[in-house]
Scaffold this motif. Structure first.
Motif, PDB file in Angstrom:
ATOM      1  N   ARG A 122       0.760  -1.162  -0.115  1.00 47.41           N
ATOM      2  CA  ARG A 122       0.014   0.089   0.136  1.00 47.41           C
ATOM      3  C   ARG A 122       0.854   1.284  -0.031  1.00 47.41           C
ATOM      4  NH1 ARG A 122      -5.557  -1.291   3.636  1.00 47.41           N
ATOM      5  NH2 ARG A 122      -6.592  -0.349   2.091  1.00 47.41           N
ATOM      6  N   LEU A 128      -3.563   1.414  -4.436  1.00 46.39           N
ATOM      7  CA  LEU A 128      -4.359   0.390  -3.651  1.00 46.39           C
ATOM      8  C   LEU A 128      -5.404   0.854  -2.647  1.00 46.39           C
ATOM      9  CD1 LEU A 128      -1.384  -2.280  -3.373  1.00 46.39           C
ATOM     10  CD2 LEU A 128      -3.518  -2.374  -5.040  1.00 46.39           C
ATOM     11  N   ASP A 129      -5.304   2.118  -2.411  1.00 43.74           N
ATOM     12  CA  ASP A 129      -6.290   2.676  -1.517  1.00 43.74           C
ATOM     13  C   ASP A 129      -7.419   3.326  -2.259  1.00 43.74           C
ATOM     14  OD1 ASP A 129      -4.913   2.170   0.749  1.00 43.74           O
ATOM     15  OD2 ASP A 129      -3.421   4.069   0.692  1.00 43.74           O
TER      16      ASP A 129
END
Length: 204
Positions: A122, A128-129
């Motif tokens: 992350r 990915l957030d």
């Protein structure tokens, strides 16, 4: 009649980010035959999968070092050099995901990933957030293609299985999703993903 897709679920490794343990080990074990033996017998896929299921790296390393004491440094190198293994993002796949999120689509992620390395991923890859959330196998002790992980993801995120589309690079995980009542497609590249999405009525 095409079923309306209301939820899109992405796998991560080899769909959004590259993963290849040979990258650091090509330097650590330059001989191809020796390196292939090491991955076939010592740090195997099945061994690594148990970390995705929640086993600690300390326990994983201790088990192998007891079996292969002469390979201790090479065994410990797997975790130590993990970041090299996730060398780059698949830019075109990420762009598809970003477009879907930007269009207001309900996007989540379901991944086989060790809990600690996912935290590192992350930081390395902030995109990915972007999705609404993620189910990480190592955090819950369940792993694809076990039916329970798909059912838990659907419950946790309020997904309607018949209106869910799953994207994964492994055929067995695609089949697992279908067994859970989801629609699912096998990822090979971004162009095929675009056509698969269009075939399910998801325009980009």
């Amino acid at each position: 009649m095409t079923i309306e897709i209301r939820h899109i679920v992405f796998d991560i490794g080899r769909v959004l980010i590259h993963y290849d343990p040979h990258i650091p080990y090509s330097r650590l074990i330059p001989d191809d035959a020796e390196r292939n033996w090491f991955f076939a017998n010592v740090c195997t896929h099945d061994w690594n999968l148990e970390q995705d299921r929640g086993r600690s790296w300390d326990d994983a390393e201790a088990q192998l070092i007891e079996q292969y004491p002469d390979h201790e440094e090479r065994i410990r190198a797997f975790r130590r050099h993990w970041q090299e293994m996730v060398s780059h993002a698949y830019v075109e796949s990420v762009a598809i995901m970003e477009t879907l999120v930007g269009d207001g689509r309900d996007v989540t992620m379901l991944t086989n990933f060790a809990a600690d390395t996912f935290r590192e991923a992350r930081k390395l890859y902030p995109f990915l957030d972007l999705p609404r959330g993620v189910t990480v196998s190592g955090e819950i002790g369940l792993i694809k293609p076990d039916l329970a992980i798909y059912e838990k993801h659907a419950r946790d995120f309020g997904l309607e299985p018949a209106h869910t589309l799953f994207i994964d690079d492994a055929e067995k995980n695609v089949e697992g999703a279908r067994a859970a009542g989801w629609n699912a497609v096998l990822f090979t590249d971004a162009e095929k993903l675009k056509s698969d999405l269009a075939a399910h009525g998801v325009a980009l």
